[in-house]
Design an enzyme around this catalytic site. Sequence first.
Site, short mmCIF file in Angstrom:
data_model
loop_
_atom_site.label_atom_id
_atom_site.label_comp_id
_atom_site.label_asym_id
_atom_site.label_seq_id
_atom_site.Cartn_x
_atom_site.Cartn_y
_atom_site.Cartn_z
N GLU A 73 0.87 -1.17 0.00
CA GLU A 73 0.00 0.00 0.00
C GLU A 73 0.91 1.22 0.00
OE1 GLU A 73 -2.45 -0.69 3.38
OE2 GLU A 73 -3.16 -2.56 2.50
N TYR B 242 -10.67 -4.36 4.20
CA TYR B 242 -9.61 -3.92 5.11
C TYR B 242 -10.25 -3.66 6.47
CZ TYR B 242 -5.54 -1.08 6.60
OH TYR B 242 -4.45 -0.57 7.24
N ASP C 142 -4.66 9.07 10.84
CA ASP C 142 -3.31 8.57 11.11
C ASP C 142 -2.75 9.08 12.42
OD1 ASP C 142 -2.49 6.89 8.84
OD2 ASP C 142 -2.96 8.68 7.67
#
Lengths: 264, 413
Positions: A50, A175, A61
């Site tokens: 990725e 995911y 994040d």
Amino acid sequence: MSQRLREHIQRTLAGGDKLFSVYITAGFPEKAATLPILQALDAAGVDFVELGIPFSDPIADGPTIQAASTRAIENGTTLPWILEQVAQFRRHSQMPIILMGYLNPVLQYGMERFCRDCQQAGVDGVILPDLPFEEAHALMPFFHAADLDNIYLIAPNTPPARIRLLAEHTTAFLYCTAYTGVTGANRAAEQQTTQFFAALREMVDVPYIIGFGIHSAEQVHRYNAVADGVVVGSAFIRFIQQQPLASIPDAVRTFVKGLTQRKH
Amino acid sequence: MSTPNRDAKSTISNFTHYPDDAGYFDEFGGQFVPEILRPALEELQAAFSKLKQDDAFNRTLREELTHYVGRPTPLYFAANLTRHFGRARIYLKREDLAHTGAHKINNTIGQILLARAMGKRRIIAETGAGQHGVATATVAAKYGLECTIYMGEEDMERQYPNVQRMRMLGATVVGVTSGTRTLKDATNEALRDWLTNVDTTHYIIGSVVGPHPFPALVRHFQKIIGEEAREQIQHQAGKLPDYLVACVGGGSNAIGLFYPFLNDDVQMIGVEAGGIGTGPLQHAATLTYGRPGVFHGMRTYLLQTADGQVQLPYSISAGLDYPGVGPEHSLLKKSGRVQYLAVSDAEALDAAFLLTRLEGIIPALESAHALAYLPKLLPHTTEAEIVIVNLSGRGDKDMQTYIQHMEKEQQNK
């Protein structure tokens, strides 16, 4: 859908293996490192990569990938440059590559143009965490036309009906975030979440892999027992930023081996 | 001056029925968030839809607004300021007189009642100038909920008295060191906290920004500004105003004033922070100089580079220092219903001192931006016309900036 990615996943899982993938922010720690890192990950036997498109405001994040993003932007990393790196990598390798990032840089580039250029460069799929199903649905024709997989995320707090919907529409795989939170948190694999992932097997018939905060062989082992594989991101970034360019191939091999104990 | 928008042709006949069910104000808004936040946004939407029609909830809210916040705030006829310009009559909507010194408390009192109804134990918020942080810490203290406020370290320096107020109110103030260390990064950090503690925590967002339903929800609690002003001006002047003027950062005080007048024949001007110039990094005038993008969960006008990286905004006012803007403002701009323009730091400072010397009211630097449009607007008005300016906050928090300005002027003399 990308045939390369789908066939690779099918072949790996059919052989009884688990998927092991790595996230790396493009242009980090320096632009000259991106191609060597991709090649080293391929040589180390990683199933797919990725490749992160850096963004100024990466809300999903943690500090590690935030810092990597900031550094990559300062290094002058742009989407056209990233596509060039993928195209160069593709000349000698078939390891699938998924671009992962936030929506705005892609939108400004133009969604249709992005999909077309991804296909030309040899990108296999995209993961855009801030592009929810409701928004992505209208864009599916572009993804289809470019043989691009569009991979959805779910989390342990995603309701069952929503999981089924996303599993039905994700292509290649689903995911799963290991916890509710941001990337790179230092959390052990909790029993509650491993139970959640084990129960997924009954609910969905697409492969699913687990990411967020994975940094030890023990975690990889525990998550592999309840899923089809894992993604390692922040831990790889913390590791790679300490490596001089010249030692990347050896260092990456050691890192991957340390987490998977695979022999390649 | 460019012509205001009275004759602007628009295909939209009713501006008050936005957003649609998907959270869109025409092409703006939406819900661009990671999947982890979706259950919380759905829970919030459900609670909001139910409670806004709940008599008991509305009664409690009304009582709090009356006895705790101090509403209605006055609509004050600024006779001296009117005389100074010698044209239209100028009225000030005195949100600076609300408890905690700004309009922000209208929203936080509403949202804490929502949070309580949803059974949340913990409150988080972002803050720029500190006004929203103080208003959040205030209601958290009153309702006994744990409270964490995210604030950029640069803003903590600029607005230190507000940091001390939040701490005295029992809130934890977390200094944000990432990115530009201002409002946008404080918002990022608050969103990350929410992603992590989504089960126990309600995020009291401070403006009409963020993913659906926040822009609609914050507007619902802020529209009382315009509802009161509408009633007050008709009572005091016997007619509707001709012009409404408000500053726009995220845009909550402006939406609060504008919304109840959107379908009336009233011209509206949103004043953005023009900073020190028109180039990148010199201003925070998102609608004036930006272009649409996706940021903080919404599609809206955005200050950004050609590559789609969010650009650092600049303003002397920490409360306007935001690179995005509420999606409803994007619609109002695109449709021509509201005119948006920018005034400079220097113009805002001059306006703050003018109001202080003429009316004995020290405005917040944010509100001073709205006042700074008056010298441009008033020459085009007549004595029969009425202008309402939203005085969104008081200037105590900006004393350091004002004192520096006075000292500089002294030296130049």
